[in-house]
Scaffold this active site. Sequence first.
Site, PDB file in Angstrom:
ATOM      1  N   SER A 118     126.124 -75.147  76.926  1.00  7.23           N
ATOM      2  CA  SER A 118     126.011 -76.462  77.545  1.00  7.23           C
ATOM      3  C   SER A 118     124.548 -76.827  77.769  1.00  7.23           C
ATOM      4  O   SER A 118     124.109 -77.942  77.444  1.00  7.23           O
ATOM      5  CB  SER A 118     126.762 -76.484  78.878  1.00  7.23           C
ATOM      6  OG  SER A 118     128.143 -76.320  78.688  1.00  7.23           O
ATOM      7  N   HIS A 126     124.052 -82.038  83.293  1.00  5.06           N
ATOM      8  CA  HIS A 126     125.210 -81.143  83.185  1.00  5.06           C
ATOM      9  C   HIS A 126     126.327 -81.587  84.120  1.00  5.06           C
ATOM     10  O   HIS A 126     127.507 -81.565  83.767  1.00  5.06           O
ATOM     11  CB  HIS A 126     124.765 -79.716  83.508  1.00  5.06           C
ATOM     12  CG  HIS A 126     125.813 -78.682  83.313  1.00  5.06           C
ATOM     13  ND1 HIS A 126     126.402 -78.013  84.367  1.00  5.06           N
ATOM     14  CD2 HIS A 126     126.409 -78.191  82.192  1.00  5.06           C
ATOM     15  CE1 HIS A 126     127.289 -77.149  83.899  1.00  5.06           C
ATOM     16  NE2 HIS A 126     127.314 -77.240  82.584  1.00  5.06           N
ATOM     17  N   ARG A 177     120.183 -80.007  84.997  1.00  3.32           N
ATOM     18  CA  ARG A 177     121.368 -79.743  85.819  1.00  3.32           C
ATOM     19  C   ARG A 177     122.068 -81.038  86.236  1.00  3.32           C
ATOM     20  O   ARG A 177     123.298 -81.077  86.350  1.00  3.32           O
ATOM     21  CB  ARG A 177     120.982 -78.927  87.054  1.00  3.32           C
ATOM     22  CG  ARG A 177     120.712 -77.466  86.728  1.00  3.32           C
ATOM     23  CD  ARG A 177     120.523 -76.665  87.997  1.00  3.32           C
ATOM     24  NE  ARG A 177     120.279 -75.269  87.669  1.00  3.32           N
ATOM     25  CZ  ARG A 177     121.211 -74.353  87.515  1.00  3.32           C
ATOM     26  NH1 ARG A 177     122.486 -74.692  87.660  1.00  3.32           N
ATOM     27  NH2 ARG A 177     120.915 -73.107  87.226  1.00  3.32           N
TER      28      ARG A 177
END
Length: 209
Positions: free
Chosen positions: A16, A42, A39
């Site tokens: 990912s 994500h 992040r």
Amino acid sequence: MPHIYEKDGAAIYKKSFATIRAEAELASFTAEEESIVVRMIHAAGMVELASFVEFTPDFALQARAALEAGAPVLCDAKMVSEGITKSRLPKDNEVICTLQHPDIRAMAAAAGNTRSAVALELWRPYLGGAVVAIGNAPTALFHLLNMLEDPACPRPAAIIGCPVGFVGAMESKQALMQSPPVPSCIVRGRLGGSAITGAAVNALASRIE
């Protein structure tokens, strides 16, 4: 036929992040900022989010230093506080959300304001040097900015201002970045949310990847 899918959590995580770094436009960020943006992407599942993230120049270093010094994290919503991985925090930092305090409903009625906004009044004992994480309510960010107009109000170390929505979200973030009272980070426009905000805290609490 059974579905075939990746079952190794570590492999999913690694792939990912590799995909994000391959597809997102990250060149404008410092290494410290990039780890936060990755992040946030994500959490959102949206590589385009990178173009909406804005930092003051000193945000990443100052916010990370505050956490490493043991600063509490003040959250406007339970969804934000629950999205923070407590085991990542470097000093067993306290994560505080005052929205469920039993006095909040009466305080909101008396003030003629939202519960999310008046809940910040209970932050005052913790606000000095804290990391603020606002991911839900534009009224909370506006109220914080009003609180910080008072020189006697304790100053947080950093503000993650990512409220989401169609009324006040864009405007509250613009107000924050027009004259940042402390190092700050936003997601411009209507975008934002609790997951993105929690992810930013988790990134600050982690080593750069």
